[in-house]
Scaffold this motif. Structure first.
Motif, mmCIF file in Angstrom:
data_model
loop_
_atom_site.group_PDB
_atom_site.id
_atom_site.type_symbol
_atom_site.label_atom_id
_atom_site.label_comp_id
_atom_site.label_asym_id
_atom_site.label_seq_id
_atom_site.Cartn_x
_atom_site.Cartn_y
_atom_site.Cartn_z
ATOM 1 N N ALA A 73 0.810 -1.214 0.000
ATOM 2 C CA ALA A 73 0.000 0.000 0.000
ATOM 3 C C ALA A 73 0.849 1.272 0.000
ATOM 4 C CB ALA A 73 -0.936 0.002 1.210
ATOM 5 N N ASP A 74 2.038 1.225 0.620
ATOM 6 C CA ASP A 74 2.844 2.442 0.698
ATOM 7 C C ASP A 74 3.984 2.440 -0.320
ATOM 8 O OD1 ASP A 74 4.233 0.407 1.850
ATOM 9 O OD2 ASP A 74 4.919 1.532 3.604
ATOM 10 N N ALA A 75 3.807 1.640 -1.387
ATOM 11 C CA ALA A 75 4.854 1.572 -2.404
ATOM 12 C C ALA A 75 5.006 2.904 -3.124
ATOM 13 C CB ALA A 75 4.527 0.477 -3.413
ATOM 14 N N LEU B 111 7.428 4.131 12.817
ATOM 15 C CA LEU B 111 8.097 2.939 13.342
ATOM 16 C C LEU B 111 7.092 1.964 13.929
ATOM 17 C CD1 LEU B 111 11.309 4.388 15.008
ATOM 18 C CD2 LEU B 111 11.198 2.851 13.061
ATOM 19 N N GLN B 112 6.112 2.515 14.636
ATOM 20 C CA GLN B 112 5.056 1.679 15.208
ATOM 21 C C GLN B 112 4.352 0.894 14.102
ATOM 22 O OE1 GLN B 112 3.431 2.975 18.713
ATOM 23 N NE2 GLN B 112 3.139 0.766 18.828
ATOM 24 N N GLY B 113 4.063 1.585 13.002
ATOM 25 C CA GLY B 113 3.412 0.948 11.857
ATOM 26 C C GLY B 113 4.256 -0.172 11.274
ATOM 27 N N GLU B 114 5.567 0.089 11.102
ATOM 28 C CA GLU B 114 6.470 -0.931 10.573
ATOM 29 C C GLU B 114 6.507 -2.147 11.497
ATOM 30 O OE1 GLU B 114 8.018 -0.961 7.643
ATOM 31 O OE2 GLU B 114 6.910 0.883 7.300
ATOM 32 N N GLU B 115 6.530 -1.843 12.784
ATOM 33 C CA GLU B 115 6.591 -2.913 13.777
ATOM 34 C C GLU B 115 5.363 -3.813 13.662
ATOM 35 O OE1 GLU B 115 7.458 -1.108 17.553
ATOM 36 O OE2 GLU B 115 7.041 -2.978 18.621
ATOM 37 N N GLU B 116 4.204 -3.179 13.539
ATOM 38 C CA GLU B 116 2.965 -3.964 13.443
ATOM 39 C C GLU B 116 2.929 -4.802 12.170
ATOM 40 O OE1 GLU B 116 -0.061 -0.997 14.017
ATOM 41 O OE2 GLU B 116 0.537 -0.761 16.119
ATOM 42 N N LYS B 117 3.347 -4.185 11.043
ATOM 43 C CA LYS B 117 3.346 -4.905 9.774
ATOM 44 C C LYS B 117 4.267 -6.114 9.828
ATOM 45 C CE LYS B 117 2.996 -1.077 6.899
ATOM 46 N NZ LYS B 117 3.708 -0.266 5.917
ATOM 47 N N LEU B 118 5.432 -5.880 10.426
ATOM 48 C CA LEU B 118 6.424 -6.944 10.518
ATOM 49 C C LEU B 118 5.943 -8.068 11.425
ATOM 50 C CD1 LEU B 118 8.961 -6.799 8.928
ATOM 51 C CD2 LEU B 118 10.166 -5.895 10.897
ATOM 52 N N THR B 119 5.251 -7.702 12.484
ATOM 53 C CA THR B 119 4.713 -8.720 13.390
ATOM 54 C C THR B 119 3.689 -9.580 12.659
ATOM 55 O OG1 THR B 119 5.035 -7.176 15.214
ATOM 56 C CG2 THR B 119 3.634 -9.069 15.638
ATOM 57 N N VAL B 166 7.636 -11.720 2.466
ATOM 58 C CA VAL B 166 8.063 -11.401 3.830
ATOM 59 C C VAL B 166 9.490 -10.844 3.825
ATOM 60 C CG1 VAL B 166 8.509 -12.340 6.119
ATOM 61 C CG2 VAL B 166 6.486 -13.045 4.872
ATOM 62 N N GLY B 167 10.333 -11.425 2.956
ATOM 63 C CA GLY B 167 11.706 -10.925 2.849
ATOM 64 C C GLY B 167 11.729 -9.469 2.434
ATOM 65 N N MET B 168 10.851 -9.115 1.500
ATOM 66 C CA MET B 168 10.776 -7.729 1.050
ATOM 67 C C MET B 168 10.297 -6.821 2.185
ATOM 68 S SD MET B 168 8.530 -6.143 -2.062
ATOM 69 C CE MET B 168 9.220 -7.097 -3.361
ATOM 70 N N ALA B 169 9.316 -7.313 2.947
ATOM 71 C CA ALA B 169 8.785 -6.512 4.057
ATOM 72 C C ALA B 169 9.879 -6.212 5.074
ATOM 73 C CB ALA B 169 7.623 -7.239 4.730
ATOM 74 N N ILE B 170 10.687 -7.220 5.378
ATOM 75 C CA ILE B 170 11.725 -6.987 6.394
ATOM 76 C C ILE B 170 12.806 -6.052 5.856
ATOM 77 C CG2 ILE B 170 12.798 -9.227 5.878
ATOM 78 C CD1 ILE B 170 13.502 -8.576 9.120
ATOM 79 N N GLN B 171 13.114 -6.204 4.559
ATOM 80 C CA GLN B 171 14.120 -5.321 3.967
ATOM 81 C C GLN B 171 13.670 -3.865 4.016
ATOM 82 O OE1 GLN B 171 15.798 -7.170 0.429
ATOM 83 N NE2 GLN B 171 16.193 -5.118 -0.398
ATOM 84 N N ARG B 172 12.406 -3.638 3.702
ATOM 85 C CA ARG B 172 11.876 -2.266 3.725
ATOM 86 C C ARG B 172 11.872 -1.727 5.151
ATOM 87 N NH1 ARG B 172 6.842 -0.847 2.039
ATOM 88 N NH2 ARG B 172 7.291 0.643 0.395
ATOM 89 N N ALA B 173 11.461 -2.579 6.102
ATOM 90 C CA ALA B 173 11.428 -2.127 7.496
ATOM 91 C C ALA B 173 12.827 -1.767 7.970
ATOM 92 C CB ALA B 173 10.830 -3.204 8.392
ATOM 93 N N GLU B 174 13.809 -2.555 7.542
ATOM 94 C CA GLU B 174 15.186 -2.269 7.947
ATOM 95 C C GLU B 174 15.660 -0.941 7.361
ATOM 96 O OE1 GLU B 174 16.929 -6.740 8.816
ATOM 97 O OE2 GLU B 174 17.323 -5.800 6.875
#
Lengths: 92, 264
Positions: A73-75, B111-119, B166-174
Motif C-alpha cells: 500500500a505504501d509503495a 516505526l510503530q506501523g512498521e513494527e505492526e506490519k512486521l509482526t 516477507v523478505g521484502m517486508a523486512i528489507q523495507r522495514a530495515e
C-alpha cells in the motif's frame, strides 16, 4: 483467483470481482507510465481497497501461489518500476 | 500481459530461483525449509530492532518534552515579574522544540506501523513454514521421483512467493529503521553538543538562563520575605506598611542586616 497484496497477504477474489477492478488497475498503470507519483498513490490505494473489500483473506496455512501480485500500500512509483525491471527489492 | 502479471512472474521466478538449488528434490525441500527458518529468525530480529528504535525515539520525545516544559515554566516565571522580553525568548525557544517533538512523533508513529506490519508478516510466515514442514515430510515419505517433482514444484512456488513477500517486508522495514535512526542520532548529537541544552537548561550559562536564574532567586527571596512578614506579625498588616517602603527598596541581604541592626 488469488491476489496477493505485498506486505499484507493473499485474498480470494471471484473472477467477476477481479474484472470489475480492471478500471482501477488501468488508472494505476497509466499513472505509472505518466510518472505521476500522486496519481499513482491515490489510484493504488483505491485498487487495494477494492481488493480488500471484494475479496476474502486466503487461508493462512495455504501454500498456493497467487495469480496476481500487487504492490504494498505504501509503495512508491520508483519501487514499482524496480519490481518491473526485476531489480532490487525482491530478495534472491 | 498486464503490468501486475508481469510483476507476479518476475517476483515468483526470482523467489523460486532462490530455493531450487539442490540436485535431489528431497534436498531441495530440506534446504528451503532451512531458508524459511533463517528468514523467520531474521524477521524476529527485525521486529526487535524496530521496537528498539521506536523506544529510542520515544525517549527523545520525553527528553525534549521535559526541556519544553522547563521553558514554559521559565516563561510563566518571567511574566510574573513583568519581564515580557524574557518570556518571549523562552517561548520562542520552546516553539523550536515543539516542531522537533512533532517531527519525532511522526517518526515514532511510522516505526510503530512498521513494527505492526512486521509482526503480522512474522505470524503469516510462521503458519506457512509449519504448513511447509508438514507437506515436506509427506512428500518425502511417499517419494517417487515422478510424483514428487510436481508436488514439490507446487509447494515451492507458493512458499517461494511467501518468502519473497516477507523478505521484502523486512528489507523495507530495515531501510526505514536505518533512516529513523539516522534522524534520531542527529538529534542525539544536538543534545550532546549542548545546542539544545544551552537554549533550555536553567543551569547553563547563557543569557536567558542567567537572567531567569537571577530572577528566580530574587523572586524566591521576595516570596520568603512575604511569608516572614505575614507569619511573624499577622495582625501587623497595617504596621507593616511603615517598614514596607524600606524593605521593598533594599536588597534582601541588606534587609536582614538592617533588621538585625533594628533589633540591636
Amino acid at each position: 483467483m488469488i491476489v496477493r497484496i505485498l506486505g499484507e497477504g493473499q485474498y480470494d477474489l471471484s473472477d467477476d470481482a477481479a474484472s470489475s477492478l480492471n478500471d482501477l488497475d488501468a488508472t494505476v498503470e497509466s499513472a505509472i507510465e505518466a510518472g505521476d507519483e500522486a496519481g499513482f498513490r491515490a489510484a493504488l490505494r483505491q485498487l487495494l481497497d477494492g481488493v480488500r473489500t471484494a475479496g476474502a483473506p486466503h487461508e493462512a496455512e495455504s501454500l498456493a501461489p497467487s495469480d496476481l501480485i500487487l504492490p504494498m500500500a505504501d509503495a512508491t512509483l520508483a519501487e514499482v518500476k524496480d519490481m518491473l525491471s526485476g531489480d532490487g527489492l525482491i530478495p534472491g | 500481459m498486464s503490468m501486475w502479471q508481469r510483476i507476479s512472474l518476475i517476483f515468483r521466478s526470482k523467489a523460486n530461483k532462490a530455493l531450487g538449488r539442490a540436485e535431489d528434490p528431497r534436498e531441495t525441500l530440506d534446504y528451503s525449509y532451512q531458508r524459511q527458518l533463517d528468514l523467520l529468525a531474521q524477521v524476529r530480529r527485525g521486529v526487535a530492532d524496530v521496537a528498539t528504535s521506536r523506544k529510542r525515539v520515544e525517549l527523545q520525545i520525553n527528553q525534549l518534552q521535559v526541556q519544553s516544559d522547563k521553558l514554559q515554566g521559565q516563561a510563566e516565571q518571567a511574566i510574573t515579574v513583568q519581564r515580557e522580553d524574557l518570556a518571549r525568548e523562552a517561548l520562542t525557544r520552546k516553539s523550536g522544540l515543539t516542531s522537533q517533538i512533532t517531527d519525532l512523533k511522526t517518526q515514532q508513529a511510522q516505526l510503530q506501523g512498521e513494527e505492526e506490519k512486521l509482526t503480522l508478516a512474522q505470524q503469516r510466515l510462521s503458519a506457512k513454514v509449519e504448513a511447509f514442514r508438514t507437506r515436506k515430510e509427506t512428500i518425502k515419505a511417499t517419494y517417487t521421483a515422478a510424483e514428487a517433482q510436481s508436488k514439490i514444484n507446487e509447494a515451492m512456488s507458493g512458499i517461494g512467493e511467501e518468502m519473497g513477500d516477507v523478505g521484502m517486508a523486512i528489507q523495507r522495514a530495515e531501510d526505514k529503521t536505518a533512516q529513523m535512526q539516522a534522524r534520531a542520532s542527529a538529534i542525539d548529537e544536538l543534545i550532546a553538543s549542548g545546542a539544545l541544552d544551552d537554549a533550555t537548561s536553567l543551569n547553563k550559562g547563557d543569557d536567558i538562563s542567567r537572567e531567569l536564574e537571577a530572577m528566580s532567586s530574587q523572586s524566591e527571596v521576595e516570596a520568603e520575605l512575604a511569608r516572614l512578614k505575614g507569619g511573624s506579625a499577622p495582625q501587623a498588616i497595617e504596621g507593616g506598611q511603615d517598614g514596607g517602603e524600606i524593605l521593598a527598596a533594599e536588597e534582601p541581604a541588606q534587609t536582614q542586616t538592617s533588621e538585625s541592626k533594628d533589633t540591636q
